[in-house]
Design a protein around this motif. Structure first.
Motif, PDB file in Angstrom:
ATOM      1  N   ARG B  53       9.095 -35.057  -8.046  1.00 22.93           N
ATOM      2  CA  ARG B  53      10.115 -35.138  -6.992  1.00 22.93           C
ATOM      3  C   ARG B  53       9.522 -35.582  -5.661  1.00 22.93           C
ATOM      4  O   ARG B  53      10.242 -36.094  -4.804  1.00 22.93           O
ATOM      5  N   ASN B  56       9.620 -39.727  -5.180  1.00 26.24           N
ATOM      6  CA  ASN B  56      10.719 -40.379  -4.452  1.00 26.24           C
ATOM      7  C   ASN B  56      11.250 -39.496  -3.316  1.00 26.24           C
ATOM      8  O   ASN B  56      12.346 -39.681  -2.827  1.00 26.24           O
ATOM      9  N   LEU B  58      12.333 -36.461  -2.978  1.00 28.22           N
ATOM     10  CA  LEU B  58      13.376 -35.439  -3.008  1.00 28.22           C
ATOM     11  C   LEU B  58      12.772 -34.149  -2.465  1.00 28.22           C
ATOM     12  O   LEU B  58      13.475 -33.256  -2.018  1.00 28.22           O
ATOM     13  N   ASN B  81      13.347 -45.801   1.806  1.00 34.53           N
ATOM     14  CA  ASN B  81      14.348 -46.585   1.103  1.00 34.53           C
ATOM     15  C   ASN B  81      13.700 -47.611   0.180  1.00 34.53           C
ATOM     16  O   ASN B  81      14.135 -47.811  -0.951  1.00 34.53           O
ATOM     17  N   ARG B  84      12.468 -45.743  -2.850  1.00 36.33           N
ATOM     18  CA  ARG B  84      13.550 -45.280  -3.730  1.00 36.33           C
ATOM     19  C   ARG B  84      14.184 -46.431  -4.511  1.00 36.33           C
ATOM     20  O   ARG B  84      14.718 -46.234  -5.599  1.00 36.33           O
ATOM     21  N   GLN B  85      14.138 -47.634  -3.942  1.00 33.80           N
ATOM     22  CA  GLN B  85      14.649 -48.806  -4.677  1.00 33.80           C
ATOM     23  C   GLN B  85      13.794 -49.095  -5.908  1.00 33.80           C
ATOM     24  O   GLN B  85      14.264 -49.664  -6.882  1.00 33.80           O
ATOM     25  N   MET B  89      15.322 -42.141 -11.286  1.00 36.81           N
ATOM     26  CA  MET B  89      15.067 -40.764 -11.683  1.00 36.81           C
ATOM     27  C   MET B  89      16.178 -40.222 -12.572  1.00 36.81           C
ATOM     28  O   MET B  89      17.356 -40.464 -12.341  1.00 36.81           O
ATOM     29  N   LEU B 108      27.998 -48.019  -8.619  1.00 34.11           N
ATOM     30  CA  LEU B 108      27.940 -47.564  -7.225  1.00 34.11           C
ATOM     31  C   LEU B 108      26.634 -47.965  -6.536  1.00 34.11           C
ATOM     32  O   LEU B 108      26.643 -48.535  -5.442  1.00 34.11           O
ATOM     33  N   GLY B 109      25.513 -47.685  -7.185  1.00 33.24           N
ATOM     34  CA  GLY B 109      24.215 -48.027  -6.606  1.00 33.24           C
ATOM     35  C   GLY B 109      24.038 -49.528  -6.407  1.00 33.24           C
ATOM     36  O   GLY B 109      23.747 -49.984  -5.298  1.00 33.24           O
ATOM     37  N   ARG B 112      26.494 -50.713  -3.549  1.00 37.23           N
ATOM     38  CA  ARG B 112      26.288 -50.204  -2.192  1.00 37.23           C
ATOM     39  C   ARG B 112      24.844 -50.353  -1.715  1.00 37.23           C
ATOM     40  O   ARG B 112      24.609 -50.580  -0.532  1.00 37.23           O
ATOM     41  N   ALA B 113      23.869 -50.177  -2.619  1.00 37.38           N
ATOM     42  CA  ALA B 113      22.475 -50.181  -2.166  1.00 37.38           C
ATOM     43  C   ALA B 113      21.778 -51.516  -2.423  1.00 37.38           C
ATOM     44  O   ALA B 113      20.802 -51.848  -1.765  1.00 37.38           O
ATOM     45  N   ARG B 157      22.425 -45.414 -15.458  1.00 44.20           N
ATOM     46  CA  ARG B 157      22.695 -45.491 -14.023  1.00 44.20           C
ATOM     47  C   ARG B 157      21.420 -45.801 -13.251  1.00 44.20           C
ATOM     48  O   ARG B 157      21.414 -46.610 -12.318  1.00 44.20           O
ATOM     49  N   MET B 161      19.607 -49.883 -11.217  1.00 47.52           N
ATOM     50  CA  MET B 161      18.924 -50.190  -9.952  1.00 47.52           C
ATOM     51  C   MET B 161      17.694 -51.056 -10.217  1.00 47.52           C
ATOM     52  O   MET B 161      16.971 -51.422  -9.301  1.00 47.52           O
TER      53      MET B 161
END
Lengths: 247, 250
Positions: B53, B56, B58, B81, B84-85, B89, B108-109, B112-113, B157, B161
């Motif tokens: 964790r 990235n 967390l 950022n 995390r790209q 995880m 969503l990812g 939006r990202a 999911r 990414m």
């Protein structure tokens, strides 16, 4: 005493019958003056609804903007949230209405109309409660939802908008519905500064007709019907949002 | 764990992490090269989850450095950022978004990202749903799926990414036994495609099959790092031997 109250409990004839101490003729729509009186009372609906809806929309926006800092790790942001909520919550609505209508123009140097004074006072007063509701709703969302959002690189705004708030709002919908009902009722207080809403209309009619019992009974029923409609609407929305999620 | 053989994709250097006065990680160092499959095991509370964790962020570590593909965590939003790209995880509790359909969970990812168009993101999402073998579930909501299916959606999911590294935090621990294999199969397939993976798990069969490197942690320290052949046959440390005894002979 009981004999006098009994007819009231039954909320009997709203028709033209004028038995006992009742004088329903004042609001008998079959007569011209009765019809005019009923119409006069009902025109108050427009401002009651407009005032309440405008105020609740603004209070939800302010409430959310106040709730978010309350969830921050920064103690100054949390402090802002606490001070706002505690302070605003401590002022009685009627006092806030008077202060905004008579006091604020003196402070700000601009005149504020009755409508906007009412909206500002109601929205401010309610925003503190909305903020607490939002905070509770957002805090009830599992932290795994934030972690999953972070792990797919969503920023704070997107995490809130697409992940956290849609779930939180579903959970707080009953509480938000409560606040809307509360707002509708509290809008009656704005009558004291001359807002032409339901209560003010009733007051004015009582002064000319001298029939408080009948007219205020109608007023009670007006609020009752309005609020039953709102409750039904909120329940419908709740069901709709739940089927979204559970299917 | 030397730096001179291959360049490391992830460099963890003397990382310490505290929860209040409790030290969850005690100066942990680990390098992971591109394409390497690392399996981390150890008793509960040993710091395995905390370690991955931190990669990235967390969890934020207090001491040491973590560098991912040349970018070091420096507390700034930009590096966070960027890292995390690159890092996907998968969580023990899946953490799917319950109010969104499977397809919306996946898009969503990317939308939006990563700034993809909705249409492109949906194409990509369907591609990864095929890969985890549940394309027919795309319109359902998470709670209509079994645990194994939910975890595969969660893997898809993350893959949407298009990360360089996948972290798995006990991905099968919350699953009913009959669903563990469908998730492990997807992970094995992912490993054979060359993905760099760090997996925290107690599934030792999977570890034997897939891992390049086994890591054993205890009390916030990395106690043993070895290739699986050596790790399972003759680990150096007594603590590791003891742990394997318990986990393999129950």
């Amino acid at each position: 005493m009981f004999k006098k109250l009994f007819p009231l409990l039954l909320l009997v004839p709203l028709s033209g019958c004028a038995g006992g101490n009742w004088g329903w003729y004042v609001v008998d729509p079959t007569t011209t003056s009765g019809y005019n009186n009923v119409w006069f009372l009902l025109t108050g609906l427009y401002y009651t609804v407009l005032l309440s809806v405008t105020a609740i929309v603004i209070s939800i926006v302010i409430g959310l903007l106040v709730a978010l800092p309350g969830l921050s790790t920064n103690k100054y942001l949390r402090g802002f949230n606490r001070v706002y909520v505690e302070f605003v919550r401590a002022v009685p609505i009627l006092v806030l209405i008077l202060w905004v209508y008579y006091g604020l123009p003196q402070l700000a140097g601009i005149a504020i109309g009755v409508f906007w004074a009412g909206v500002i006072a109601l929205a401010l007063s309610d925003s503190a409660f909305e903020a607490e509701i939002f905070r509770a709703g957002i805090q009830s969302i599992d932290k795994g939802q934030y972690e999953a959002s972070h792990s797919i690189s969503l920023n704070y705004y997107d995490t809130m908008r697409f992940v956290i708030l849609p779930q939180a709002i579903r959970r707080i919908l009953p509480a938000l519905g409560n606040q809307l009902v509360y707002m509708l009722k509290m809008s009656s207080l704005v009558s004291v500064i001359g807002m032409q809403e339901l209560t003010r209309k009733a007051n004015e009619l009582v002064v000319t007709e001298y029939r408080p019992l009948e007219i205020y009974t109608i007023l009670v029923l007006e609020y009752l019907v309005l609020i039953l409609i709102v409750s039904a609407g909120v329940r419908w929305l709740e069901r709709r949002m739940q089927t979204d999620e559970r299917n | 764990m030397t730096k001179n053989d291959q360049t490391a994709l992830i460099e963890i250097e003397s990382v310490s992490k505290f929860f209040g006065s409790f030290q969850a990680l005690k100066s942990v160092s680990l390098n992971v090269t591109k394409g390497e499959r690392v399996v981390v095991c150890g008793p509960s509370g040993s710091g395995k989850s905390t370690l991955i964790r931190c990669i990235n962020q967390l969890e934020q570590h207090e001491e040491g450095d973590i560098t991912v593909d040349g970018i070091t965590h420096d507390g700034a939003a930009k590096s966070l950022n960027a890292i995390r790209q690159k890092v996907g995880m998968v969580f023990q509790q899946f953490n799917l978004f319950p109010h969104l359909s499977v397809l919306d969970n996946l898009t969503l990812g990317p939308v939006r990202a990563r700034g993809m168009s909705k249409a492109d993101a949906e194409k990509l999402a369907m591609q990864y749903l095929e890969r985890v073998r549940i394309p027919e579930q795309s319109d359902k909501f998470p709670r209509q799926l079994s645990g194994g299916q939910q975890q595969r959606v969660a893997i898809a999911r993350s893959l949407c990414m298009e990360p360089q590294i996948m972290l798995f935090d006990e991905p099968t621990s919350a699953l009913d036994p009959e669903m563990i294999n469908e998730v492990l199969d997807v992970m094995t397939e992912l490993a054979s495609s060359g993905m760099t993976m760090i997996v925290v798990t107690h599934e030792m069969g999977f570890a034997r099959r897939v891992a390049d490197t086994m890591v054993f942690m205890d009390h916030g320290e990395i106690v043993e790092v070895a290739p699986p052949e050596k790790f399972f046959k003759q680990p150096d440390s007594a603590r590791c031997q003891d742990f394997l005894q318990k986990i393999l002979h129950h």
